[in-house]
Design an enzyme around this catalytic site. Sequence first.
Site, short mmCIF file in Angstrom:
data_model
loop_
_atom_site.label_atom_id
_atom_site.label_comp_id
_atom_site.label_asym_id
_atom_site.label_seq_id
_atom_site.Cartn_x
_atom_site.Cartn_y
_atom_site.Cartn_z
N CYS A 23 0.83 -1.20 0.00
CA CYS A 23 0.00 0.00 0.00
C CYS A 23 0.87 1.24 0.00
CB CYS A 23 -0.94 0.01 1.21
SG CYS A 23 -0.07 0.07 2.79
N CYS A 30 3.40 1.64 2.80
CA CYS A 30 4.66 0.92 2.58
C CYS A 30 5.62 1.76 1.74
CB CYS A 30 4.40 -0.41 1.87
SG CYS A 30 3.25 -1.50 2.70
N ASP A 39 11.98 26.10 -32.97
CA ASP A 39 13.17 26.55 -33.68
C ASP A 39 12.95 26.23 -35.17
OD1 ASP A 39 15.96 27.41 -33.91
OD2 ASP A 39 16.33 25.31 -34.41
N ASP A 63 16.51 21.06 -31.75
CA ASP A 63 17.31 19.88 -32.07
C ASP A 63 18.81 20.10 -31.97
OD1 ASP A 63 17.62 21.54 -34.28
OD2 ASP A 63 17.80 19.86 -35.67
N ASP A 112 20.17 25.14 -28.98
CA ASP A 112 18.82 25.15 -28.42
C ASP A 112 18.81 24.73 -26.94
OD1 ASP A 112 17.63 25.86 -30.86
OD2 ASP A 112 17.59 23.77 -31.51
#
Length: 782
Positions: free
Chosen positions: A28, A31, A450, A651, A655
């Site tokens: 649970c 725990c 971009d 990418d 960036d």
Amino acid sequence: MTTTTPTPAATADVGEQLTRLGIRGMTCASCVRRVERALSGVPGVDEANVNLATEEASIASHGTISFEALRAAVEKAGYEVRLPGEDELEKSDALEAERRAEYRSLRTRSIVALGVAAVTMVAMALHANVTWLHHNVPEQWLNVALFAITLPVQTWAGWRFYEGAWRVGRHGSSDMNTLIALGTSAAFGYSMVVTFAPQVLASAEGISTAVYYDTSAAIIGFVLLGRMLEARAKGQTTQSVRALIALRPKLARVLEDGQEFEIPVTAVQPGDTVIVRPAEQIAVDGTVVDGESAVDESMLTGESVPVVKRAGDSVFGATLNGSGLLRIEATAVGADSALARIIRLVEDAQGSKAPIQRLADRIAAIFVPVVIGIAALTFLGWLFLGPEPAMTFALLNAVAVLIIACPCALGLATPTAIMVGTGRAAQAGVLIRDAAALELARRIDTVVLDKTGTITEGRPEVTDVHVEAGAGIDADALVRLAASVERGSEHPYAEAIVREADRRAVELAWPDTFQAEVGIGVTATIEGRRVLVGNAALLEQHGVGIDLLASTIAQAESRGETPLLVAIDGRAAGVLTVTDRLREHVPAAVGHLEAMGVHVVMLTGDRRTTAEATARLAGIERVEAEVRPEDKARIIGELQAAGHVVAMVGDGINDAPALAQADVGMAIGTGTDVAMETAPVTLMRPDLRAVGTAIAASRATMRTMNQNLAWAFGYNVALIPIAAGLGYVVFEVLLGGASVPGVLAPIFGDRGFLNPVVAAGAMALSSVSVMANSLRLRRAQF
């Protein structure tokens, strides 16, 4: 950050490190909280996150961390450490085998417990309603018989509850097992007193001599049934990771000394030459050396259209070769392969916690002690203030409170939704690295794109060469000088100029001096001549007039093309027009985002005329042009200051600051490692429709997570008071002794008290319903 699987007696000193441990014995949310506190107390541990659904702990640390210290902390908290295999497939298979064994054990015990409970109920009903049995079979004999057949249920089927309660109880704690053990022991123990020592109760007023062996057996059976269904659902939540692991090839065909050998993939080394025949799975990540074929990468990127691969192109292990024969030079194997990294990213995301779970964790920390306190107050209240037989009502209501409380649902509400949601997103080609990004992505209202490599293909080509009259050189000479300047640059435009020089077969020279002017171009000395290559700002900064090139620049920009200006020895010499084609699906992706209520902004270093022409083709209204790399993060910060939740999609290395500044950074999977390491979300294919997929996945997952939490909290808040006797108060007190409606009689009896057996069934249903709701995400269309 590195991810490790610890081995006994091992320590690591690798800076920031993420260690995973399998944990046994958790049932649970209480725990989970207990294990997290125990691991967080180990020296060197920065943070510990425990996932109930995967039964795994993720431990972030700096510096040296001892496995033995981690194991000791877990065992001291009352739980066990499961040592995963070194190999991901081995670990997955071992965990799956363990879960299957657990499922079979729970199924056997629940069937036995529920079967015994049914027999017990039938026997008690027959004895009460069949006159001959009632008069000829002493009740004492019946009670002894019931004790004999239910004792194995209590001690064998229910042993796991006692074992679990003892593990945490000896350290002064309590959990779900404690509640079940207390509740069933109270019912069974009271029945034993009635059976074997009735004289103890004979003189007490308000004491019933009824036995509750059937109640105890039914509670154990229903709880075990719930855990069995829960175990089955847990296995289904991890199917996405298992499916990824199952993709990994086992054998590779290696070419050595002109001969082919089939060897295990684990034996392949970087630099080996691997042969891939038609319709075969590509064994390792690598670069195509020879051959051409269409490769199906859908298992990694979600893109169903095969991609043509030629010499020089990269291929990835686990993808499927088409009809061509390929010769590949291995570049990454094992844990360094793209598939292995994807598996780690998905596992990291599934093991992380969403901020929304903090409330559930705080409640879970005190849940079980509070429930035990409520049960004690319920018992005392009905014992001293309730109607006759007071002892019976006090006992049944206290047992019902203990049994109906369900911290399991609290513990499973968010991790199951995260696991299924991130797994489903991965299948759609979107890797979400952590749950915080998953939670935040649903609120995104602005996406910043971009231009180069994101909106465009990132492989520009020189489409026109204009030489200014009086420059004293021809087109080939202009291209040669410009390419000689740019040959050391990794900028896409620089590569386009170098490819144009290759196409013209001109011989390049090495620059004597070279200097990059960030965001505007480069300057160099070639064979004694000072050469500038860049935009208008570069030439103006060096005092070079561009009036003679104005017409050529304007024409290129009106077409959405980028003019790169070349100056030689302080004089404008010409223009190289570069075109980077728009990605095929960009207009559709932008339209979809706008339909979702997300505004799109384009960032580019291009001049405004060029940028606006590209934006028109893409369907983007807002453009930030002539932006230097260092300005990208500033612009995103301005959007955030205006109250927007911003996602940045990029990418390249330049960036990375913007990806970090954004609320949610999204890196294109074909981009640089720096971009992907910075961004919490990776789009596995260069298709901007995946941005909408990521946002939709977040919205669907968070919607499911909120439903789960609402159910988990609402269930406990509503049903614990009913279990404590609220039904009796309503029917007997507020409604003046009104009869319980017939449809509710099986639940509340004729006095309004909740049957503990019904409480057990409701508790089992609560956690199963949370799991089932999360599993609906597997069918979601993002």
